[in-house]
Design a protein around this motif. Structure first.
Motif, mmCIF file in Angstrom:
data_model
loop_
_atom_site.group_PDB
_atom_site.id
_atom_site.type_symbol
_atom_site.label_atom_id
_atom_site.label_comp_id
_atom_site.label_asym_id
_atom_site.label_seq_id
_atom_site.Cartn_x
_atom_site.Cartn_y
_atom_site.Cartn_z
ATOM 1 N N GLY A 159 50.357 52.195 39.202
ATOM 2 C CA GLY A 159 49.613 53.374 39.620
ATOM 3 C C GLY A 159 48.779 53.088 40.846
ATOM 4 N N TYR A 160 48.317 54.173 41.445
ATOM 5 C CA TYR A 160 47.489 54.099 42.643
ATOM 6 C C TYR A 160 46.401 55.161 42.557
ATOM 7 N N MET A 161 45.236 54.841 43.090
ATOM 8 C CA MET A 161 44.162 55.823 43.240
ATOM 9 C C MET A 161 43.209 55.360 44.327
ATOM 10 N N CYS A 162 42.510 56.320 44.887
ATOM 11 C CA CYS A 162 41.444 56.043 45.839
ATOM 12 C C CYS A 162 40.133 56.257 45.107
ATOM 13 N N VAL A 163 39.261 55.263 45.141
ATOM 14 C CA VAL A 163 37.914 55.400 44.592
ATOM 15 C C VAL A 163 36.971 55.232 45.768
ATOM 16 N N MET A 204 48.201 45.461 28.801
ATOM 17 C CA MET A 204 46.824 45.487 29.273
ATOM 18 C C MET A 204 46.804 45.940 30.735
ATOM 19 N N TYR A 205 45.917 46.849 31.013
ATOM 20 C CA TYR A 205 45.786 47.389 32.360
ATOM 21 C C TYR A 205 44.614 46.752 33.088
ATOM 22 N N THR A 206 44.774 46.609 34.398
ATOM 23 C CA THR A 206 43.671 46.203 35.271
ATOM 24 C C THR A 206 43.667 47.127 36.477
ATOM 25 N N LEU A 207 42.498 47.280 37.086
ATOM 26 C CA LEU A 207 42.357 48.057 38.315
ATOM 27 C C LEU A 207 41.879 47.092 39.382
ATOM 28 N N GLU A 208 42.656 46.972 40.449
ATOM 29 C CA GLU A 208 42.374 45.976 41.476
ATOM 30 C C GLU A 208 42.381 46.626 42.852
ATOM 31 N N THR A 209 41.696 45.990 43.781
ATOM 32 C CA THR A 209 41.720 46.454 45.162
ATOM 33 C C THR A 209 43.139 46.320 45.701
ATOM 34 N N ALA A 210 43.649 47.402 46.281
ATOM 35 C CA ALA A 210 44.988 47.372 46.865
ATOM 36 C C ALA A 210 44.963 46.525 48.131
ATOM 37 N N LEU A 211 46.040 45.831 48.379
ATOM 38 C CA LEU A 211 46.172 44.960 49.542
ATOM 39 C C LEU A 211 47.151 45.572 50.547
ATOM 40 N N PRO A 212 47.060 45.180 51.817
ATOM 41 C CA PRO A 212 47.984 45.742 52.817
ATOM 42 C C PRO A 212 49.456 45.643 52.418
ATOM 43 N N GLY A 213 49.844 44.600 51.752
ATOM 44 C CA GLY A 213 51.228 44.445 51.328
ATOM 45 C C GLY A 213 51.646 45.405 50.222
ATOM 46 N N ASP A 214 50.679 46.127 49.641
ATOM 47 C CA ASP A 214 50.960 47.075 48.565
ATOM 48 C C ASP A 214 51.272 48.476 49.075
ATOM 49 N N VAL A 215 51.103 48.713 50.387
ATOM 50 C CA VAL A 215 51.200 50.065 50.946
ATOM 51 C C VAL A 215 52.504 50.752 50.562
ATOM 52 N N GLU A 216 53.626 50.118 50.787
ATOM 53 C CA GLU A 216 54.926 50.762 50.555
ATOM 54 C C GLU A 216 55.093 51.159 49.094
ATOM 55 N N LEU A 217 54.752 50.261 48.177
ATOM 56 C CA LEU A 217 54.892 50.567 46.753
ATOM 57 C C LEU A 217 53.929 51.677 46.338
ATOM 58 N N ALA A 243 43.300 54.170 33.492
ATOM 59 C CA ALA A 243 42.876 54.198 34.892
ATOM 60 C C ALA A 243 41.474 54.790 35.024
ATOM 61 N N PHE A 244 41.207 55.879 34.325
ATOM 62 C CA PHE A 244 39.860 56.473 34.397
ATOM 63 C C PHE A 244 38.816 55.540 33.791
ATOM 64 N N ARG A 245 39.140 54.911 32.668
ATOM 65 C CA ARG A 245 38.186 53.975 32.047
ATOM 66 C C ARG A 245 37.859 52.826 33.004
ATOM 67 N N LEU A 246 38.887 52.287 33.642
ATOM 68 C CA LEU A 246 38.669 51.193 34.583
ATOM 69 C C LEU A 246 37.925 51.651 35.833
ATOM 70 N N ALA A 247 38.194 52.857 36.302
ATOM 71 C CA ALA A 247 37.461 53.401 37.449
ATOM 72 C C ALA A 247 35.991 53.581 37.088
ATOM 73 N N GLU A 248 35.727 54.015 35.873
ATOM 74 C CA GLU A 248 34.344 54.155 35.423
ATOM 75 C C GLU A 248 33.647 52.796 35.396
ATOM 76 N N GLU A 249 34.331 51.771 34.912
ATOM 77 C CA GLU A 249 33.749 50.420 34.905
ATOM 78 C C GLU A 249 33.461 49.951 36.332
ATOM 79 N N LEU A 250 34.377 50.243 37.258
ATOM 80 C CA LEU A 250 34.165 49.905 38.664
ATOM 81 C C LEU A 250 32.918 50.595 39.189
ATOM 82 N N CYS A 251 32.784 51.877 38.902
ATOM 83 C CA CYS A 251 31.616 52.638 39.371
ATOM 84 C C CYS A 251 30.324 52.053 38.810
ATOM 85 N N LEU A 252 30.306 51.791 37.523
ATOM 86 C CA LEU A 252 29.096 51.220 36.911
ATOM 87 C C LEU A 252 28.760 49.873 37.537
#
Length: 166
Positions: free
Chosen positions: A64-68, A1-14, A110-119
């Motif tokens: 994965g990583y993306m900017c929304v 199961m995938y989730t899309l979450e706000t990246a945290l400062p500690g995630d930068v390197e990964l 990732a796209f499906r979750l980004a769409e849910e975020l946008c909505l």
């Protein structure tokens, strides 16, 4: 199961290591969308600081990583072609997946979750660009209902522009 979450400062390197591996992957496939200088680790830090960086997780691990970005993209004002709408939109930039997650549906998730975020933010329109030689991403975009709209100039090169109404 995938989730899309706000990246945290500690995630930068990964997140940056996933981006950097995707940069190598692009070169292996005969195109350069991301240069040695872009996106940089500072780009990813800025995304995260501004609340635009998102991590795709599978079973608790970042894959994965993306900017929304809900503030628009100035480069999209000049398009050779025409956008499908003149409406508030989100931009998806810098999407990259861990090498082991490519080709198994993670991009679709990732796209499906980004769409849910946008909505959830009340935004019903997404724009994205990719290198014209990035056949994989163009395929993924079309498969996920994005329409090709023309060409824009971004980071010094032509990019294929796509959009989708949610």
């Amino acid at each position: 199961m995938y989730t899309l979450e706000t990246a945290l400062p500690g995630d930068v390197e990964l997140c940056y290591s996933i981006i950097d591996d995707a940069r190598r992957f692009q070169r292996e496939h005969g195109f350069i969308q991301w240069t040695d200088d872009y996106p940089s680790i500072e780009t990813i830090r800025g995304d995260i600081r501004e609340g635009k960086g998102r991590v795709l997780r599978a079973d608790g691990s970042i894959v994965g990583y993306m900017c929304v970005d809900f503030s628009g993209e100035p480069a999209y004002q000049d398009i050779r072609g025409a956008w499908g709408r003149n409406a508030p939109y989100a931009v998806i930039h810098r999407m990259a997946l861990h090498r082991e997650r490519r080709g198994i549906g993670a991009a679709d998730a990732a796209f499906r979750l980004a769409e849910e975020l946008c909505l959830g933010e009340g935004v019903r329109y997404i724009r994205v660009d990719t290198d014209p030689l990035n056949a994989r991403m163009r395929h993924i975009l079309r498969k996920n209902g994005f329409q090709y709209r023309g060409t824009i100039l971004f980071q010094g090169g032509d990019r294929a522009a796509f959009d989708k109404v949610l």
